[in-house]
Design an enzyme around this catalytic site. Structure first.
Site, mmCIF file in Angstrom:
data_model
loop_
_atom_site.group_PDB
_atom_site.id
_atom_site.type_symbol
_atom_site.label_atom_id
_atom_site.label_comp_id
_atom_site.label_asym_id
_atom_site.label_seq_id
_atom_site.Cartn_x
_atom_site.Cartn_y
_atom_site.Cartn_z
ATOM 1 N N ARG A 72 0.879 -0.888 -0.201
ATOM 2 C CA ARG A 72 -0.060 -0.163 -0.103
ATOM 3 C C ARG A 72 1.199 1.290 0.400
ATOM 4 N NH1 ARG A 72 -3.419 -3.039 4.326
ATOM 5 N NH2 ARG A 72 -1.470 -3.499 4.405
ATOM 6 N N GLU A 109 2.856 -6.757 13.612
ATOM 7 C CA GLU A 109 2.062 -7.282 14.591
ATOM 8 C C GLU A 109 1.460 -8.707 14.293
ATOM 9 O OE1 GLU A 109 -1.030 -4.396 13.773
ATOM 10 O OE2 GLU A 109 -2.158 -5.067 16.357
HETATM 11 P P1 AMP Z 1 4.222 -2.125 11.801
HETATM 12 O O1 AMP Z 1 5.329 -2.938 11.673
HETATM 13 O O2 AMP Z 1 3.806 -3.065 12.574
HETATM 14 O O3 AMP Z 1 4.064 -0.586 12.367
HETATM 15 O O4 AMP Z 1 3.164 -2.541 10.637
HETATM 16 C C1 AMP Z 1 3.058 -2.619 10.013
HETATM 17 C C2 AMP Z 1 2.380 -2.705 8.418
HETATM 18 O O5 AMP Z 1 1.360 -3.285 8.446
HETATM 19 C C3 AMP Z 1 1.418 -2.109 7.476
HETATM 20 O O6 AMP Z 1 2.012 -2.060 6.005
HETATM 21 C C4 AMP Z 1 -0.043 -1.693 7.132
HETATM 22 O O7 AMP Z 1 -0.311 -1.721 5.697
HETATM 23 C C5 AMP Z 1 0.504 -3.488 8.101
HETATM 24 N N1 AMP Z 1 -0.515 -3.483 9.690
HETATM 25 C C6 AMP Z 1 -0.318 -3.234 10.493
HETATM 26 N N2 AMP Z 1 -0.969 -3.646 11.767
HETATM 27 C C7 AMP Z 1 -2.543 -3.256 11.240
HETATM 28 C C8 AMP Z 1 -3.625 -2.372 11.560
HETATM 29 N N3 AMP Z 1 -4.379 -3.145 12.643
HETATM 30 N N4 AMP Z 1 -5.170 -2.484 10.100
HETATM 31 C C9 AMP Z 1 -3.840 -2.200 9.145
HETATM 32 N N5 AMP Z 1 -2.989 -2.649 8.600
HETATM 33 C C10 AMP Z 1 -2.309 -3.300 9.550
#
Ligand code: AMP
Length: 184
Positions: A72, A109
């Site tokens: 995205r 996550e």
């Molecule tokens: P993070 O590495 O945990 O900051 O996750 C960021 C990436 O995972 C981004 O590219 C988001 O598209 C996706 N992502 C993680 N958690 C979510 C969530 N709760 N909702 C939507 N996208 C998420």
């Protein structure tokens, strides 16, 4: 004579568009995750233009290239790169790039992942703005930060549409300014 309301109204700020259109899905893609879907924002022409202008304006004059994170982040980087006359770097998931690549492993996550960047695309010292849709735990952007720095570029900012503040992702990032259009 009064102008029509639409002609006199100021354009809604990017945050208002995001708050109006953001969709949330409990327990997707697995139990315990509240998935935040920004596709309705991308699918609205006025909202998409507003978020692209916002991301470009927040860091205007401070970057020569934008790095979009698959997938995205690509949508944002392509448009901001065009709007700001900046180069575009694609930070891809592992195993998709040819030639000499830099690799970073990191935790999500949910699950773990690998991101890669081709070397030698831009001169050392190029000022780079990282863009992604959601800042959650920060692992993805932190890994991208390491790729940008290992490639010899200078990270000058991070821009996201949505920050999930309870996950404290911002604390995992370095000193470059982080701009989130909406923080929830
Ligand atoms: P993070 O590495 O945990 O900051 O996750 C960021 C990436 O995972 C981004 O590219 C988001 O598209 C996706 N992502 C993680 N958690 C979510 C969530 N709760 N909702 C939507 N996208 C998420």
């Amino acid at each position: 004579m009064q102008p029509p309301a639409s002609a006199s109204a100021a354009p809604a700020p990017a945050a208002a568009h995001v708050e109006a259109l953001l969709a949330s899905y409990a327990d997707f893609p697995q139990p315990g995750i509240m998935f935040r879907d920004l596709n309705p924002v991308f699918a609205d022409a006025a909202a998409f233009r507003a978020i692209i202008d916002d991301l470009a304006d927040q860091h205007r004059g401070q970057f020569d290239a934008v790095a979009g994170i698959e997938a995205r982040g690509f949508l944002l980087a392509a448009a901001v790169g065009y709007a700001a006359n900046a180069a575009v770097l694609a930070v891809r998931k592992g195993g998709k790039l040819p030639g000499t690549v830099l690799t970073e492993e990191y935790n999500l996550e949910y699950g773990s992942a690998r991101l890669e960047l081709e070397v030698g695309q831009l001169p050392a010292g190029t000022r780079v703005l990282i863009l992604d849709d959601v800042l959650a735990t920060g692992g993805t952007i932190a890994a991208t930060t390491r790729l940008i720095e290992r490639a010899g570029y200078t990270l000058t900012g991070v821009g996201v549409v949505l920050e999930l503040i309870d996950l404290h992702g911002r604390e995992r990032l370095g000193t470059a300014p982080v701009h989130a259009i909406v923080s929830i």
